[in-house]
Design an enzyme around this catalytic site. Structure first.
Site, PDB file in Angstrom:
ATOM      1  N   ARG A 185      33.038  65.416  56.850  1.00  0.00           N
ATOM      2  CA  ARG A 185      32.983  66.654  57.625  1.00  0.00           C
ATOM      3  C   ARG A 185      33.736  66.542  58.950  1.00  0.00           C
ATOM      4  O   ARG A 185      33.433  67.242  59.904  1.00  0.00           O
ATOM      5  CB  ARG A 185      31.532  67.085  57.896  1.00  0.00           C
ATOM      6  CG  ARG A 185      30.703  67.323  56.648  1.00  0.00           C
ATOM      7  CD  ARG A 185      31.235  68.449  55.781  1.00  0.00           C
ATOM      8  NE  ARG A 185      30.368  68.632  54.625  1.00  0.00           N
ATOM      9  CZ  ARG A 185      30.518  67.961  53.474  1.00  0.00           C
ATOM     10  NH1 ARG A 185      31.510  67.099  53.330  1.00  0.00           N
ATOM     11  NH2 ARG A 185      29.694  68.173  52.477  1.00  0.00           N
ATOM     12  N   GLU A 227      26.164  70.683  61.296  1.00  0.00           N
ATOM     13  CA  GLU A 227      27.511  70.818  60.741  1.00  0.00           C
ATOM     14  C   GLU A 227      28.147  72.086  61.293  1.00  0.00           C
ATOM     15  O   GLU A 227      29.357  72.201  61.394  1.00  0.00           O
ATOM     16  CB  GLU A 227      27.413  70.892  59.213  1.00  0.00           C
ATOM     17  CG  GLU A 227      28.725  71.050  58.492  1.00  0.00           C
ATOM     18  CD  GLU A 227      28.547  71.067  56.983  1.00  0.00           C
ATOM     19  OE1 GLU A 227      29.391  71.682  56.308  1.00  0.00           O
ATOM     20  OE2 GLU A 227      27.569  70.482  56.480  1.00  0.00           O
ATOM     21  N   SER A 247      24.901  75.141  54.645  1.00  0.00           N
ATOM     22  CA  SER A 247      24.263  73.898  55.103  1.00  0.00           C
ATOM     23  C   SER A 247      24.405  73.780  56.612  1.00  0.00           C
ATOM     24  O   SER A 247      25.518  73.706  57.134  1.00  0.00           O
ATOM     25  CB  SER A 247      24.916  72.691  54.417  1.00  0.00           C
ATOM     26  OG  SER A 247      24.739  72.769  53.018  1.00  0.00           O
TER      27      SER A 247
END
Length: 334
Positions: A160, A330, A234
């Site tokens: 990520r 995130e 998410s």
């Protein structure tokens, strides 16, 4: 080109947060992106380069300029490479690949967002990441207005992360991404509950289309539709911990899920950690944890960004206190 003042970002963030920006600019061609780079001044700072808004949490009005790409096209470069404009919907790319016998991206089906963001965020799901396919990223350098190209290795991709999120943050307007896919179909079925979902349908050797359809069903079953319940997918990254830490926890939690990263590190699903802390389906005011997937924070209606941040911090504290593990968002919080 679109250039507007005091612009509402409600339709540009999937959390459904009402906020405005001081200035909103949208470019539709590379030449327009070059023009944007040349027209921005100190008065336009701070700058937010926005994709589809599916990885964004706004906590207040943005006192700066938001820039968005509307470059939306897809073209096959050769037998294994595809080039897309940065504003092209990423899931449409996955659908195109399946239809044209280009393989590897099936597990990334129905991830929200646009192509440009895939190169920044290194999006991933079910054991597959965008970096596995990105070959070239075309961008306009804001400081000079020059069109530049970056190869995969230049971008320093990791879980990520990319250089676009670190040293290159807000320094480039991505205009296109070229991906290299495989012409040989080698499905990845052993991550999450993909294989069991296939077996439940009587499928043991799925085609790429069948695999995509099942992944879409699995994701839709646990991820809320942003049009119905505001969310950014998410919310937290899955923590990667030392194997010694994993072994310490595994001795206490026999069924703790994990994924081996290398000889010394394990990844533990953040959703499982959050669920073990009792947060699945629970709320703090108008912000809540989704009742089908603890990794997803939702806007139950009228929540402010600050309410979601409060929920986020409370969950982080509970996970840290219970497991001794820090989990991090995130989602880009502004």
């Amino acid at each position: 080109m679109i250039d507007k003042k005091d612009y509402s970002l409600l339709k540009h963030n999937t959390f459904g947060i009402e906020a405005k920006c001081k200035r909103f600019i949208e470019f539709s061609t590379v030449d327009e992106a070059v023009e944007v780079a040349k027209m921005l001044t100190e008065a336009d700072q701070p700058l937010l380069i926005l994709g589809g808004g599916s990885n964004l949490l706004l906590t207040k009005d943005y006192e700066g300029t938001v820039v968005h790409s509307a470059i939306s096209y897809i073209k096959k470069v050769d037998n294994c490479r595809v080039c897309c404009g940065s504003g092209y919907v990423f899931d449409d790319l996955v659908a195109y690949c399946v239809e044209h016998q280009l393989y590897g991206a099936e597990n990334l089906s129905i991830i929200p967002g646009e192509v440009g963001a895939s190169a920044v965020q290194n999006i991933g799901a079910y054991g597959v990441e965008a970096k596995d396919f990105i070959e070239d990223v075309e961008a306009v350098e804001l400081a000079t207005g020059k069109v530049v190209h970056f190869k995969n290795e230049d971008c320093q991709y990791s879980y990520r992360q990319s250089k676009f999120k670190q040293a290159w943050r807000d320094k480039y307007l991505i205009t296109s991404v070229t991906y290299r896919f495989s012409t040989t179909y080698e499905p990845k079925l052993d991550y999450g509950n993909i294989r069991s979902a296939l077996v439940s349908k009587g499928i043991t050797d799925p085609t790429a289309s069948q695999l995509r359809e099942v992944i879409i069903e699995v994701r839709n079953a646990k991820l809320p539709d942003p049009e119905v319940l505001g969310n950014a997918g998410s919310f937290f990254m899955n923590p990667i911990v030392a194997k010694t830490k994993y072994e310490e926890l595994a001795a206490q939690y026999e069924k703790m899920p994990h994924y081996t990263i290398d000889a010394t590190h394990e990844k533990i699903p953040a959703g499982w950690l959050i669920e073990q802390c009792g947060w699945k389906g629970k709320a703090l005011g108008r912000a809540a944890v989704h009742d089908k997937q603890a990794l997803v924070l939702v806007n139950r209606g009228g929540a402010t960004g600050e309410e979601v941040v409060t929920l986020c911090k409370t969950i982080q504290n509970d996970v840290k206190n219970k497991f001794g593990i820090e989990i991090f968002p995130e989602v880009n919080i502004k």
